[in-house]
Design a protein around this motif. Structure first.
Motif, PDB file in Angstrom:
ATOM      1  N   THR A  98      27.453  -1.590 -30.141  1.00  0.00           N
ATOM      2  CA  THR A  98      27.886  -2.437 -29.021  1.00  0.00           C
ATOM      3  C   THR A  98      27.778  -3.919 -29.362  1.00  0.00           C
ATOM      4  OG1 THR A  98      25.660  -2.474 -28.019  1.00  0.00           O
ATOM      5  CG2 THR A  98      27.171  -0.725 -27.305  1.00  0.00           C
ATOM      6  N   PRO A 101      31.807  -6.595 -32.495  1.00  0.00           N
ATOM      7  CA  PRO A 101      33.037  -6.784 -31.722  1.00  0.00           C
ATOM      8  C   PRO A 101      34.113  -5.710 -31.899  1.00  0.00           C
ATOM      9  CG  PRO A 101      32.275  -8.887 -32.568  1.00  0.00           C
ATOM     10  CD  PRO A 101      31.370  -7.841 -33.159  1.00  0.00           C
ATOM     11  N   SER A 104      33.203  -2.650 -29.673  1.00  0.00           N
ATOM     12  CA  SER A 104      32.757  -2.800 -28.292  1.00  0.00           C
ATOM     13  C   SER A 104      33.676  -3.754 -27.547  1.00  0.00           C
ATOM     14  CB  SER A 104      31.325  -3.325 -28.241  1.00  0.00           C
ATOM     15  OG  SER A 104      31.227  -4.616 -28.836  1.00  0.00           O
ATOM     16  N   VAL A 105      33.478  -3.806 -26.251  1.00  0.00           N
ATOM     17  CA  VAL A 105      34.271  -4.692 -25.416  1.00  0.00           C
ATOM     18  C   VAL A 105      33.321  -5.623 -24.666  1.00  0.00           C
ATOM     19  CG1 VAL A 105      34.268  -2.986 -23.539  1.00  0.00           C
ATOM     20  CG2 VAL A 105      35.959  -4.816 -23.531  1.00  0.00           C
ATOM     21  N   LYS A 106      33.728  -6.881 -24.559  1.00  0.00           N
ATOM     22  CA  LYS A 106      32.904  -7.872 -23.879  1.00  0.00           C
ATOM     23  C   LYS A 106      33.395  -8.055 -22.452  1.00  0.00           C
ATOM     24  CE  LYS A 106      30.831 -12.442 -24.570  1.00  0.00           C
ATOM     25  NZ  LYS A 106      30.774 -13.631 -25.453  1.00  0.00           N
ATOM     26  N   ARG A 111      28.064  -7.504 -24.095  1.00  0.00           N
ATOM     27  CA  ARG A 111      28.677  -6.390 -24.825  1.00  0.00           C
ATOM     28  C   ARG A 111      27.831  -5.136 -24.601  1.00  0.00           C
ATOM     29  NH1 ARG A 111      32.764  -7.468 -28.120  1.00  0.00           N
ATOM     30  NH2 ARG A 111      33.202  -9.651 -28.661  1.00  0.00           N
ATOM     31  N   ARG A 112      28.201  -4.364 -23.581  1.00  0.00           N
ATOM     32  CA  ARG A 112      27.429  -3.171 -23.231  1.00  0.00           C
ATOM     33  C   ARG A 112      28.266  -1.899 -23.294  1.00  0.00           C
ATOM     34  NH1 ARG A 112      25.055  -5.786 -17.626  1.00  0.00           N
ATOM     35  NH2 ARG A 112      24.150  -7.660 -18.577  1.00  0.00           N
ATOM     36  N   GLN A 170      22.452  -7.621 -26.116  1.00  0.00           N
ATOM     37  CA  GLN A 170      23.809  -7.393 -25.596  1.00  0.00           C
ATOM     38  C   GLN A 170      24.345  -8.536 -24.734  1.00  0.00           C
ATOM     39  OE1 GLN A 170      23.632  -3.526 -23.701  1.00  0.00           O
ATOM     40  NE2 GLN A 170      23.922  -2.448 -25.628  1.00  0.00           N
TER      41      GLN A 170
END
Length: 375
Positions: A98, A101, A104-106, A111-112, A170
């Motif tokens: 996470t 980048p 994961s998605v912010k 970023r969880r 995160q």
């Protein structure tokens, strides 16, 4: 004599499921589907052109979660307790990803979440269950050494602290606090010396204080619950709108679908603050039904834990009950303004697949253990 003992153990494993526990969970999840539809319809239509968007996704999440619950409920005990360190390494890997980048998605500055095609996963929700499985294994296997510092205290502190550190990166301050509470409450019954727990608690509180003081925004938000009406258009806005929703519900509520706070007044109406919408539309009666279901579910969950002969089974059931109980407690405390506002989903009710998955995972494990409970 050994054959008699084995036969008795196998017979207890084939006992009935706790239907009270199952019924309470299903009723809460069903009510959650109804409230997700009511609280998200207007937003879904504006954002996606489909008022059923969030409801359809939640229904799909529920179907997957129910399937996983059934698998866990019927799973052989050896498989259930299985490779605990493998699950631990897997969840650490997901949490680390996470922070990267591409994987994961912010959202909301954090970023969880991870995307798997059309699905989104929040590993922190699964980390709660995995931490319980690890602590249950540790405390059941190390009972003779659990009061020692190097063997009985340091390993679970390191594991919990490492998971919490990743969450802070995160950042997910609330998630780290949740894992810390799980560690403390499981260590409390696991046999850890109170001296060690007291020192670790003071250290944890001190670290929280430093993190809060180091961020002006976090400091304002953390103490906004003390007087949210002091800044009702900024840091106190969400809590003030939650109060308005509860206050306008009365005894019977405004009626299903007739709530006004969900009309872009109350942020996260279908997520963390879904209980405020429920209170406005179904009133005191609706809230009371939810509380009764929560009471039944936690009563049966802790009863399953107390009725176990095997120590690992007892710790596991206790930990699963804690995951659900802390979720209920923290969410209600936030929406009622008893603790600082922080993103904590309401188990079974809030929109979100990861939380629903972890809740039904806990229920499935509890149902499995209920088959071997003493009657």
């Amino acid at each position: 004599m050994s054959r008699v003992k084995v036969a008795t153990a196998e017979t207890k494993k084939q006992g009935p499921f706790d239907l009270w526990l199952l019924g309470a969970a299903l009723l809460l999840a069903g009510l959650g589907l109804v409230m997700v539809f009511s609280s998200s319809g207007v937003m879904a239509e504006r954002l996606n052109g489909n008022r059923y968007y969030f409801f359809q996704r939640q229904a799909l999440f529920a179907l997957v979660s129910l399937t996983l619950m059934a698998l866990c409920a019927w799973m052989p005990r050896k498989v259930l307790h299985g490779p605990v360190y493998l699950w631990l390494f897997a969840i650490v890997g997901l949490l680390v990803l996470t922070l990267v980048p591409p994987f994961s998605v912010k959202a909301g500055g954090a970023r969880r979440w991870m995307h798997f095609g059309p699905a989104t996963l929040q590993p922190m929700e699964l980390a709660k269950v995995v931490l319980v499985m690890y602590l249950a294994y540790f405390f059941s296997q190390k009972q003779k050494l659990v009061r020692s510092f190097s063997v009985g205290f340091i390993p679970p502190v390191v594991v919990t602290g490492f998971l919490g550190l990743i969450l802070l990166l995160q950042p997910d301050f609330g998630g780290a606090v949740f894992l810390g509470m799980l560690f403390f409450l499981m260590s409390l019954v696991g046999g850890t010396r109170m001296t060690y727990l007291a020192v670790s608690m003071m250290f944890g509180v001190g670290a929280m204080g430093l993190l809060i003081a180091s961020s002006p925004y976090r400091f304002k938000r953390w103490f906004a619950f003390l007087d949210p009406f002091k800044d009702p258009q900024n840091v106190g806005y969400q809590l003030v709108q939650s109060f308005y929703a509860f206050g306008s519900g009365g005894i019977t509520g405004a009626g299903f679908g007739a709530g006004k706070q969900k009309l872009f007044y109350l942020p996260e109406a279908h997520n963390d603050f879904i209980m405020a919408v429920l209170g406005e539309e179904l009133g005191f009666i609706g809230i009371s039904i939810v509380f009764i279901c929560i009471g039944i579910l936690l009563w049966r969950a802790f009863r399953v834990a107390l009725a176990q002969d095997d120590l690992r089974d007892r710790f596991t059931a206790y930990g699963m009950a804690l995951v659900l109980g802390l979720g209920f407690l923290l969410n209600l405390a936030v929406v009622l303004g008893c603790v600082p506002p922080k993103g904590v989903a309401m188990p079974f009710l809030s929109y979100g697949g990861s939380n629903l998955l972890s809740c039904f995972l806990c229920v499935g494990i509890l149902l499995n253990l209920s088959r071997s409970a003493r009657t």
